[in-house]
Design a protein around this motif. Structure first.
Motif, mmCIF file in Angstrom:
data_model
loop_
_atom_site.group_PDB
_atom_site.id
_atom_site.type_symbol
_atom_site.label_atom_id
_atom_site.label_comp_id
_atom_site.label_asym_id
_atom_site.label_seq_id
_atom_site.Cartn_x
_atom_site.Cartn_y
_atom_site.Cartn_z
ATOM 1 N N GLU A 23 0.857 -1.177 0.000
ATOM 2 C CA GLU A 23 0.000 0.000 0.000
ATOM 3 C C GLU A 23 0.896 1.230 0.000
ATOM 4 O OE1 GLU A 23 -3.379 -0.307 2.595
ATOM 5 O OE2 GLU A 23 -3.439 1.884 2.801
ATOM 6 N N ILE A 24 0.652 2.128 -0.942
ATOM 7 C CA ILE A 24 1.465 3.336 -1.030
ATOM 8 C C ILE A 24 0.560 4.531 -0.812
ATOM 9 C CG2 ILE A 24 3.126 4.659 -2.396
ATOM 10 C CD1 ILE A 24 2.389 1.222 -3.605
ATOM 11 N N PRO A 25 0.632 5.138 0.370
ATOM 12 C CA PRO A 25 -0.208 6.302 0.651
ATOM 13 C C PRO A 25 0.248 7.531 -0.129
ATOM 14 C CG PRO A 25 0.815 5.423 2.671
ATOM 15 C CD PRO A 25 1.483 4.779 1.509
ATOM 16 N N GLU A 26 -0.671 8.462 -0.286
ATOM 17 C CA GLU A 26 -0.418 9.730 -0.978
ATOM 18 C C GLU A 26 0.828 10.434 -0.447
ATOM 19 O OE1 GLU A 26 -4.029 11.606 -2.977
ATOM 20 O OE2 GLU A 26 -3.129 9.628 -2.901
ATOM 21 N N GLY A 27 1.647 10.914 -1.370
ATOM 22 C CA GLY A 27 2.785 11.739 -0.990
ATOM 23 C C GLY A 27 4.026 10.971 -0.598
ATOM 24 N N GLU A 28 3.912 9.652 -0.533
ATOM 25 C CA GLU A 28 5.037 8.841 -0.092
ATOM 26 C C GLU A 28 5.937 8.415 -1.261
ATOM 27 O OE1 GLU A 28 4.941 4.520 1.864
ATOM 28 O OE2 GLU A 28 4.601 6.165 3.257
ATOM 29 N N THR A 29 7.197 8.145 -0.971
ATOM 30 C CA THR A 29 8.067 7.491 -1.948
ATOM 31 C C THR A 29 8.427 6.120 -1.413
ATOM 32 O OG1 THR A 29 8.989 9.594 -2.700
ATOM 33 C CG2 THR A 29 10.248 7.616 -3.223
#
Ligand code: ADP
Ligand code: MG
Length: 253
Positions: A23-29
């Motif tokens: 899961e890749i949340p908004e704004g993350e790298t």
């Protein structure tokens, strides 16, 4: 947000992904690390819908893309910029034409100010406007990567996928690319997924790191957590040792 749940992908008898959860949340790298052929590029292609999973589910924001028809999938694909492994520029097109290639399909309204798009995007990746008229053959490896990146961001995507952005570059040019990834993150507020086996680059650009091994995510954490991980697979990978469970797995395969 991008989410993969229990994703499987095989090519014939080659069971590449065997239950990937991410899961890749908004704004993350997020950086995905793992050995050659473990399915890192396949994972990126599944996220953007260039490949379809055999089992499992994939979401882009609130839309489940797993079974979307081509038209609806295309709408979701507009949200992505993809820096392909090796930059993959069209040799017969100029830099400007390369940068505008995706815009034509994905955001034709931006073509009203095509020249502005080209100059702004070249500026973002630290290249002068004059570069627009050159052909890929006239560019160095580092410049090609930058142009590839300018093309990936030309339609103003929300998500940027970087497939081995520093592979094949010298250490200094690699760091220039790392700095660009960070600066795009800051200036464009994008969400990024980076695939690499370059640990220096990984630590520099990531908020979070996930390691892919034998078809699954076997470890996940912040750079600090990964650096101090006791997981033997992670320890071996990040130190680049030929001795350890990863080599064993290869030998017994
Ligand atoms: N389109 C395809 N058709 C058949 N096999 C593929 C295809 N794409 C990838 N593979 C296989 O899937 C495995 C993972 O590939 P890839 O994701 O490119 O690995 P990497 O982690 O090095 O990026 C490899 O064994 C590769 O040969
Ligand atoms: Mg790859």
């Amino acid at each position: 947000m991008i989410r993969l749940q229990g994703v499987h992908k095989a090519f014939g008898a080659n069971r590449v992904l065997r239950g990937v959860d991410l899961e890749i949340p908004e704004g993350e790298t997020l950086t995905i690390i793992g050995g050659s052929g473990t399915g890192k590029s396949v994972t990126l292609k599944l996220m953007v819908g260039l490949l379809r999973p055999d089992h499992g589910r994939i979401w882009v924001d609130d839309t489940e893309t797993t079974f979307l028809n081509e038209d609806k999938l295309f709408e979701e694909q507009k949200k992505f910029g993809f820096l392909f492994q090796g930059a993959a520029l069209f040799d017969s097109l100029t830099v400007a034409e390369n940068i505008l290639f995706g815009v034509r399909n994905l955001r034709p309204e931006l073509l009203a100010n095509a020249r502005g798009v080209v100059e702004q995007k070249l500026g973002f990746v630290g290249l002068k406007p004059e570069v627009a008229l050159l052909k890929p053959a006239e560019l160095s490896g580092g410049m090609k990567k930058r142009v590839g990146l300018a093309r990936a961001i030309a339609h103003e995507p929300k998500y940027i996928l970087y497939d081995e952005p520093t592979t094949g570059l010298d250490p200094i040019m690699s760091d220039v690319i790392n700095e660009l990834i960070l600066s795009l993150q800051e200036r464009l507020k994008v969400t990024s997924i980076v695939v690499t086996h370059d640990m220096k680059s990984t630590y520099k650009v990531s908020n979070r790191i996930a390691m892919l091994h034998e078809g699954r995510i076997v470890a996940e954490g912040t750079p600090r957590e990964i650096q101090s991980s006791e997981n033997p697979l992670v320890k071996q990978f990040i130190t680049g040792s030929s001795q350890g469970p990863i080599q064993m797995a290869v030998r017994h395969a």
